[in-house]
Design an enzyme around this catalytic site. Structure first.
Site, PDB file in Angstrom:
ATOM      1  N   THR A 135       6.956   5.067   1.461  1.00 43.25           N
ATOM      2  CA  THR A 135       6.520   6.230   0.871  1.00 43.25           C
ATOM      3  C   THR A 135       6.386   7.371   1.875  1.00 43.25           C
ATOM      4  O   THR A 135       6.611   8.578   1.718  1.00 43.25           O
ATOM      5  CB  THR A 135       5.367   5.801  -0.085  1.00 43.25           C
ATOM      6  OG1 THR A 135       5.782   4.814  -1.063  1.00 43.25           O
ATOM      7  CG2 THR A 135       4.620   7.200  -0.782  1.00 43.25           C
ATOM      8  N   GLU A 174      19.141  18.250  -5.395  1.00 42.23           N
ATOM      9  CA  GLU A 174      19.736  17.231  -4.529  1.00 42.23           C
ATOM     10  C   GLU A 174      20.878  16.584  -5.214  1.00 42.23           C
ATOM     11  O   GLU A 174      21.169  17.334  -6.446  1.00 42.23           O
ATOM     12  CB  GLU A 174      18.718  15.950  -4.330  1.00 42.23           C
ATOM     13  CG  GLU A 174      17.545  16.459  -3.259  1.00 42.23           C
ATOM     14  CD  GLU A 174      16.563  15.351  -2.984  1.00 42.23           C
ATOM     15  OE1 GLU A 174      15.911  15.541  -2.116  1.00 42.23           O
ATOM     16  OE2 GLU A 174      16.412  14.303  -3.844  1.00 42.23           O
ATOM     17  N   ARG A 202      20.823   4.940  -7.795  1.00 42.62           N
ATOM     18  CA  ARG A 202      19.673   5.913  -8.178  1.00 42.62           C
ATOM     19  C   ARG A 202      20.030   7.378  -7.928  1.00 42.62           C
ATOM     20  O   ARG A 202      20.578   7.558  -6.935  1.00 42.62           O
ATOM     21  CB  ARG A 202      18.670   5.233  -7.208  1.00 42.62           C
ATOM     22  CG  ARG A 202      17.415   6.231  -7.342  1.00 42.62           C
ATOM     23  CD  ARG A 202      16.243   5.609  -6.548  1.00 42.62           C
ATOM     24  NE  ARG A 202      16.624   5.907  -5.174  1.00 42.62           N
ATOM     25  CZ  ARG A 202      16.430   6.846  -4.268  1.00 42.62           C
ATOM     26  NH1 ARG A 202      15.495   7.760  -4.731  1.00 42.62           N
ATOM     27  NH2 ARG A 202      16.558   7.143  -3.015  1.00 42.62           N
ATOM     28  N   SER A 260       0.791  -1.243  -0.045  1.00 41.65           N
ATOM     29  CA  SER A 260       0.143  -0.088   0.018  1.00 41.65           C
ATOM     30  C   SER A 260       0.702   1.251  -0.003  1.00 41.65           C
ATOM     31  O   SER A 260       0.368   2.155   0.388  1.00 41.65           O
ATOM     32  CB  SER A 260      -0.978  -0.065   1.058  1.00 41.65           C
ATOM     33  OG  SER A 260      -0.104  -0.072   2.383  1.00 41.65           O
ATOM     34  N   HIS A 310      22.299   5.973   2.267  1.00 35.02           N
ATOM     35  CA  HIS A 310      22.147   7.515   2.267  1.00 35.02           C
ATOM     36  C   HIS A 310      23.316   7.882   3.022  1.00 35.02           C
ATOM     37  O   HIS A 310      23.526   7.423   4.162  1.00 35.02           O
ATOM     38  CB  HIS A 310      20.807   7.353   3.094  1.00 35.02           C
ATOM     39  CG  HIS A 310      20.440   8.936   2.530  1.00 35.02           C
ATOM     40  ND1 HIS A 310      20.811  10.284   3.128  1.00 35.02           N
ATOM     41  CD2 HIS A 310      19.375   9.561   1.707  1.00 35.02           C
ATOM     42  CE1 HIS A 310      20.189  11.281   2.552  1.00 35.02           C
ATOM     43  NE2 HIS A 310      19.461  10.972   1.657  1.00 35.02           N
ATOM     44  N   LYS A 367       0.872  -5.085   5.049  1.00 28.93           N
ATOM     45  CA  LYS A 367       1.364  -6.123   5.882  1.00 28.93           C
ATOM     46  C   LYS A 367       1.195  -5.897   7.166  1.00 28.93           C
ATOM     47  O   LYS A 367       0.861  -6.682   8.201  1.00 28.93           O
ATOM     48  CB  LYS A 367       2.788  -6.755   5.590  1.00 28.93           C
ATOM     49  CG  LYS A 367       3.872  -5.968   6.373  1.00 28.93           C
ATOM     50  CD  LYS A 367       5.407  -6.545   5.656  1.00 28.93           C
ATOM     51  CE  LYS A 367       6.407  -7.032   6.592  1.00 28.93           C
ATOM     52  NZ  LYS A 367       7.813  -7.097   5.821  1.00 28.93           N
ATOM     53  N   ARG A 395      25.479  10.293  -4.681  1.00 25.06           N
ATOM     54  CA  ARG A 395      25.401   9.665  -3.301  1.00 25.06           C
ATOM     55  C   ARG A 395      26.327   8.474  -2.859  1.00 25.06           C
ATOM     56  O   ARG A 395      26.935   8.267  -1.894  1.00 25.06           O
ATOM     57  CB  ARG A 395      23.993   8.897  -3.125  1.00 25.06           C
ATOM     58  CG  ARG A 395      23.055   9.353  -2.040  1.00 25.06           C
ATOM     59  CD  ARG A 395      21.784   8.795  -2.299  1.00 25.06           C
ATOM     60  NE  ARG A 395      20.879   9.893  -2.054  1.00 25.06           N
ATOM     61  CZ  ARG A 395      19.567   9.735  -1.950  1.00 25.06           C
ATOM     62  NH1 ARG A 395      18.991   8.460  -2.095  1.00 25.06           N
ATOM     63  NH2 ARG A 395      18.688  10.637  -1.985  1.00 25.06           N
TER      64      ARG A 395
END
Ligand code: FAD
Ligand code: SIN
Length: 535
Positions: A42, A116, A383, A12, A241, A34, A287
């Site tokens: 998110t 960023e 990413r 979800s 990160h 879950k 990153r």
């Protein structure tokens, strides 16, 4: 008990809910969560979502930044398709009620774009520093109000149902028919049958000891897909990160990269800015480079953390632009307007996952994947910041289009057919051992499969994980439906597949850095694809 729907969505978060909204006019959708529906990565997203929204920016520059960060491993066709679709996907978010920050709230003039690491332009739409929370709230509300969407909490998917599990479908070509689920509230198993199933279970940060992720990010979708025989790829690319809050009582709290976008500098305890020594973009380099430079500084000095300094900005600006971080730091006695914030790197985002094509199709017919659980080719070896919320939307859209066009090719299985399933309850005596194994896996992944790797450390991790997998099978083979055991089984499998991927890559590329092969092997890289028999 058997439940049926047209489209089963496992997860979800943004990927699951956006897909649900897009297919809901074409059939009944069940979305599983879950635990509680808000427990997602998110909702924790801070920085924002990347899209070309200004005349000073261009698709070509966003594409180029994504490819550069991805270090020769992105699929250029996928990058182009996603970047070019971004403005349309942002329109979806506006239509669903997300209100991004504007440069001037009074006049409602222009969207405020921040910057960023790795971005050559300001192109990140955001809502202060709680972008994910606002996006999730808006999309969830839409989904809750759609008559064809049912969101069910405490529904823990354990495995996929394949046609080989049902007697009358066993001879058909391989297909996914839904999922075996454990209903935590009722304490009983449920089988969900569906025409098509979307895996949107998110990431796997919890495979590592220190992470920015929520506690359920245990790579369940990747483990389920691998067990079902779908290819998974590029799991060696766990992105660390650079800046999570370092404080004994703070767990999993991210300090957004947007702080560096607004001028924060990474400094040592002595106040020395060190990142320019490692890359000309300094604190705003991609990153992987920033995380490695922090790791190197910490190893050199023996310090437990470095610091993020933004004290040169006016206090009023910081309180207004970063209210969540400002408040949270104060809870730990740190006033970011007056002193630097102590930070360390932590496991953050899994670039690899279940291999999909541009439509989100996996190797198994009837099984789609989107969001962090998928490996779509967008991120390559690293990413670019704020491209993942965009990926959730882009691939949910593509998967929804495929679903709508092809749903009739996937008839619903006969609900009277009961698949074989694991039903046993767990033995209470063994539960303590689970938490020990859980801790052991996460610690060994942090120590041996972290920011800087070596063959020796990877082999050590492999030996231990091989034993752990055998132990899990021996001890818990029969207790297939207890959530803690399912999660343990999943992190053990994802950890072991990660090590397998890392051992296969005989080079350093993007996030994967090994002292035994410190160079990139050519400009263009190869994906590490694990074929099902090996998984
Ligand atoms: P999630 O949002 O994690 O949702 C996963 C869902 O799957 C959950 O509902 C969960 O309950 C469900 N689930 C999992 N396993 C099971 C199971 N076995 N059975 C049933 N349900 C299951 N990205 C950006 O682009 N910009 C940002 O600013 C940004 N900031 C971030 C900050 C933080 C602290 C973190 C952790 C991540 C950030 N990211 C950001 C990454 C981004 O938030 C995630 O990659 C993205 O939200 C993933 O969405 P998803 O829908 O794939 O998964
Ligand atoms: C952040 O806000 O620093 C996270 C952004 C991202 O992970 O994309």
């Amino acid at each position: 008990m058997v439940q049926t729907c047209d489209f089963l969505v496992i997860g979800s978060g943004l990927a699951g809910l956006a897909y649900a909204l897009k297919v809901a006019d074409h059939g009944k959708v069940v979305v599983l969560s879950k635990t509680q529906v808000g427990n997602t990565n998110t909702a924790w997203a801070q920085g924002g979502i990347a899209a070309v929204m200004s005349a000073e920016d261009s698709f070509e520059e966003h594409i180029n930044d994504t490819l550069v960060a991805g270090a020769g491993l992105c699929r250029p066709d996928v990058v182009r398709a996603v970047v070019e679709s971004a403005p349309e996907r942002i329109k979806d978010l506006f239509a669903w009620g997300v209100r991004f920050d504007l440069e001037d709230r009074r006049t409602g003039a222009k969207i405020d774009l921040t910057r960023e690491g790795g971005h050559s332009k300001r192109r990140i739409l955001h809502v202060q520093d709680h972008t994910g929370q606002d996006i999730h709230k808006a999309v969830l509300e839409r989904a809750r109000n759609h008559p064809n969407i049912e969101i069910r909490e405490d529904q823990f998917a354990a495995d996929l149902i394949l046609n080989r599990d049902l007697q009358s479908y066993a001879m058909d070509p391989p297909r996914c028919l839904g999922a075996y689920v454990f209903d935590r509230a009722k304490g009983e198993p449920v089988e969900y049958f569906a025409r098509l199933t979307l895996l949107a279970t998110g990431g796997a940060g919890k495979v590592y000891l220190y992470t920015s992720n929520w506690s359920g990010a245990t790579g369940d979708g990747i483990a389920m897909a691998a067990r079902a025989g779908a290819r998974v790829a590029n799991l060696e690319f766990m992105q660390f990160h650079p800046t999570c809050l370092y404080h004994p009582s703070a767990r999993n709290f991210l300090i957004t990269e947007a702080l560096r976008g607004e001028g924060a500098q990474l400094v040592t305890a002595d106040g020395e800015a060190f990142t320019k020594k490692h890359h000309p973009m300094g604190s705003l380099a991609p990153r992987d480079i920033v995380a490695r430079s922090i790791d190197a500084e910490m190893k050199k000095s023996g310090a437990p953390c470095v610091y993020l300094d933004i004290t040169h900005k006016p206090a009023a600006f910081l309180r207004e632009r970063f209210p969540v971080i400002h408040r949270r730091c104060l809870e730990f006695g740190i006033d970011m307007t007056k002193e630097p914030i102590p930070v360390v790197p932590a496991a953050h985002y899994l670039c690899g996952g279940v291999l999909t094509d541009l439509a989100g199709r996996t190797d198994i017919a009837g099984l789609l994947a989107a969001g962090e659980t998928a490996c779509t080719g967008l991120h390559g070896a690293n990413r670019l910041a704020s491209n993942s919320l965009l990926e959730c939307l882009a691939f949910s859209q593509n998967a929804a289009q495929f679903t709508i066009a092809n749903k009739d090719r996937f008839p619903l299985p006969d609900p009277r057919e009961l698949p074989r399933r694991p039903r046993e309850a767990a033995n209470e005596d063994e539960m303590i051992v689970i938490s020990h194994m859980w801790e052991e896996i996460r610690r060994l992944m942090w120590n041996y499969v972290g920011i800087v790797r070596s063959n020796r450390r990877l082999l050590r991790a492999k030996t231990r994980l091989d034993n752990i997998l055998v132990e899990i099978k021996d001890y818990y083979g029969g207790y297939g439906m207890h959530p803690d055991i399912i999660e343990l089984r999943n992190i053990a499998l994802v950890a072991s597949l990660t090590v397998e991927c890392a051992l296969r890559r005989k080079e350093s590329r993007g996030i994967h850095y090994t002292i035994d092969h410190p160079e990139k092997d050519g400009a263009i890289g190869q994906d590490t694809v694990l074929i099902p028999a090996n998984a």
